[in-house]
Design a protein around this motif. Structure first.
Motif, PDB file in Angstrom:
ATOM      1  N   PRO A 193       0.830  -1.282   0.123  1.00 20.45           N
ATOM      2  CA  PRO A 193      -0.220  -0.136   0.116  1.00 20.45           C
ATOM      3  C   PRO A 193       0.621   1.163   0.178  1.00 20.45           C
ATOM      4  N   LEU A 194       2.034   1.254   0.631  1.00 17.72           N
ATOM      5  CA  LEU A 194       2.827   2.324   0.711  1.00 17.72           C
ATOM      6  C   LEU A 194       3.309   2.516  -0.641  1.00 17.72           C
ATOM      7  N   ALA A 195       4.048   1.505  -1.352  1.00 19.45           N
ATOM      8  CA  ALA A 195       4.334   1.567  -2.624  1.00 19.45           C
ATOM      9  C   ALA A 195       3.288   2.340  -3.800  1.00 19.45           C
ATOM     10  N   LEU A 196       2.112   1.622  -3.521  1.00 13.18           N
ATOM     11  CA  LEU A 196       0.984   2.402  -4.485  1.00 13.18           C
ATOM     12  C   LEU A 196       0.918   3.965  -4.288  1.00 13.18           C
ATOM     13  N   GLU A 197       1.044   4.242  -2.857  1.00  6.63           N
ATOM     14  CA  GLU A 197       0.715   5.593  -2.635  1.00  6.63           C
ATOM     15  C   GLU A 197       1.662   6.360  -3.101  1.00  6.63           C
ATOM     16  N   ILE A 198       2.915   6.148  -3.211  1.00  5.93           N
ATOM     17  CA  ILE A 198       4.102   6.802  -4.037  1.00  5.93           C
ATOM     18  C   ILE A 198       3.726   6.857  -5.396  1.00  5.93           C
ATOM     19  N   LEU A 199       3.374   5.671  -5.862  1.00  9.66           N
ATOM     20  CA  LEU A 199       3.233   5.474  -7.344  1.00  9.66           C
ATOM     21  C   LEU A 199       2.037   6.297  -7.703  1.00  9.66           C
ATOM     22  N   ARG A 200       0.934   6.427  -7.054  1.00 17.53           N
ATOM     23  CA  ARG A 200      -0.208   7.122  -7.401  1.00 17.53           C
ATOM     24  C   ARG A 200       0.204   8.559  -7.260  1.00 17.53           C
ATOM     25  N   PRO A 243      -7.766  -7.512  -3.794  1.00 16.19           N
ATOM     26  CA  PRO A 243      -8.382  -6.920  -4.845  1.00 16.19           C
ATOM     27  C   PRO A 243      -8.463  -5.321  -4.845  1.00 16.19           C
ATOM     28  N   ALA A 244      -8.333  -4.602  -3.573  1.00 20.76           N
ATOM     29  CA  ALA A 244      -8.649  -3.038  -3.664  1.00 20.76           C
ATOM     30  C   ALA A 244      -7.189  -2.595  -4.167  1.00 20.76           C
ATOM     31  N   LEU A 245      -6.258  -3.188  -3.777  1.00 21.38           N
ATOM     32  CA  LEU A 245      -4.867  -2.723  -4.398  1.00 21.38           C
ATOM     33  C   LEU A 245      -4.726  -3.129  -5.716  1.00 21.38           C
ATOM     34  N   THR A 246      -5.234  -4.230  -6.228  1.00 19.13           N
ATOM     35  CA  THR A 246      -5.141  -4.310  -7.642  1.00 19.13           C
ATOM     36  C   THR A 246      -5.841  -3.600  -8.325  1.00 19.13           C
ATOM     37  N   ARG A 247      -7.186  -3.029  -7.958  1.00 15.12           N
ATOM     38  CA  ARG A 247      -7.606  -1.775  -8.657  1.00 15.12           C
ATOM     39  C   ARG A 247      -7.105  -0.655  -8.655  1.00 15.12           C
ATOM     40  N   ASP A 248      -6.142  -0.437  -7.501  1.00 13.54           N
ATOM     41  CA  ASP A 248      -5.402   0.875  -7.361  1.00 13.54           C
ATOM     42  C   ASP A 248      -4.317   0.893  -8.461  1.00 13.54           C
ATOM     43  N   ILE A 278      -3.532   3.505 -11.450  1.00 13.94           N
ATOM     44  CA  ILE A 278      -2.220   4.214 -11.736  1.00 13.94           C
ATOM     45  C   ILE A 278      -1.685   3.910 -13.242  1.00 13.94           C
ATOM     46  N   LEU A 279      -1.869   2.590 -13.615  1.00 17.23           N
ATOM     47  CA  LEU A 279      -1.397   2.352 -14.804  1.00 17.23           C
ATOM     48  C   LEU A 279      -2.102   2.909 -15.971  1.00 17.23           C
ATOM     49  N   ARG A 280      -3.507   3.389 -15.812  1.00 19.38           N
ATOM     50  CA  ARG A 280      -4.113   4.087 -16.903  1.00 19.38           C
ATOM     51  C   ARG A 280      -3.508   5.482 -17.064  1.00 19.38           C
ATOM     52  N   VAL A 281      -2.813   6.083 -15.959  1.00 19.33           N
ATOM     53  CA  VAL A 281      -2.358   7.477 -16.064  1.00 19.33           C
ATOM     54  C   VAL A 281      -1.181   7.467 -16.557  1.00 19.33           C
ATOM     55  N   LEU A 282      -0.052   6.391 -16.597  1.00 11.61           N
ATOM     56  CA  LEU A 282       1.018   6.207 -16.944  1.00 11.61           C
ATOM     57  C   LEU A 282       1.343   6.177 -18.546  1.00 11.61           C
ATOM     58  N   THR A 283       2.159   7.040 -19.175  1.00 12.19           N
ATOM     59  CA  THR A 283       2.619   6.880 -20.601  1.00 12.19           C
ATOM     60  C   THR A 283       3.909   6.792 -20.657  1.00 12.19           C
TER      61      THR A 283
END
Length: 138
Positions: A64-71, A103-108, A112-117
């Protein structure tokens, strides 16, 4: 326990599992992981979280902390800002079972991947593998 309180605790505290000192002949990575488990999780850098996540250590707290940084950093990536490919790769390459269990982290991460290009070919492969493995996880 609140998220703010969790961030002041170490993985050893949160997991209730104190690891012994690693053998002297251990690799730098093994020694680093042991050392990082003794630091408050809220003080871990993106690089340190990438090392822990990449080794499947403390995932209920490190992921969750890693996803927070990525987000937080994903929107600036499209403007040419630095983006931590190592952390993203560590997150994306976790086993499918990890994502099925969270699953909630999966959705997160899918959001995030939708934003990255304009990701590197290596990360694009990780992204494709993750998206395939996470299909149907809700």
């Amino acid at each position: 326990m609140s998220k703010d309180r969790e961030r002041t605790r170490t993985l050893e505290d949160l997991e209730g599992d104190v690891w012994p000192e690693p053998p002297a002949e251990s690799t730098r990575l093994v020694k680093a992981v042991h050392r990082l488990r003794r630091r408050p999780v809220g003080e871990l850098t993106a690089y340190e979280l990438g090392r822990l996540v990449g080794q499947d250590v403390g995932l209920p707290w490190t992921l969750p902390l890693a996803l927070e940084i990525l987000r937080e950093t994903a929107p600036a990536q499209s403007d040419g800002a630095f983006y931590d490919d190592d952390l993203l790769s560590a997150v994306l390459t976790r086993k499918a079972e990890t994502w099925a269990a969270h699953p909630a982290l999966t959705r997160d991460i899918q959001d995030i991947l939708r934003v990255l290009t304009d990701l590197s070919p290596h990360i694009e492969r990780d992204r494709a593998t993750f998206l395939e493995a996470s299909q149907g996880i809700d």
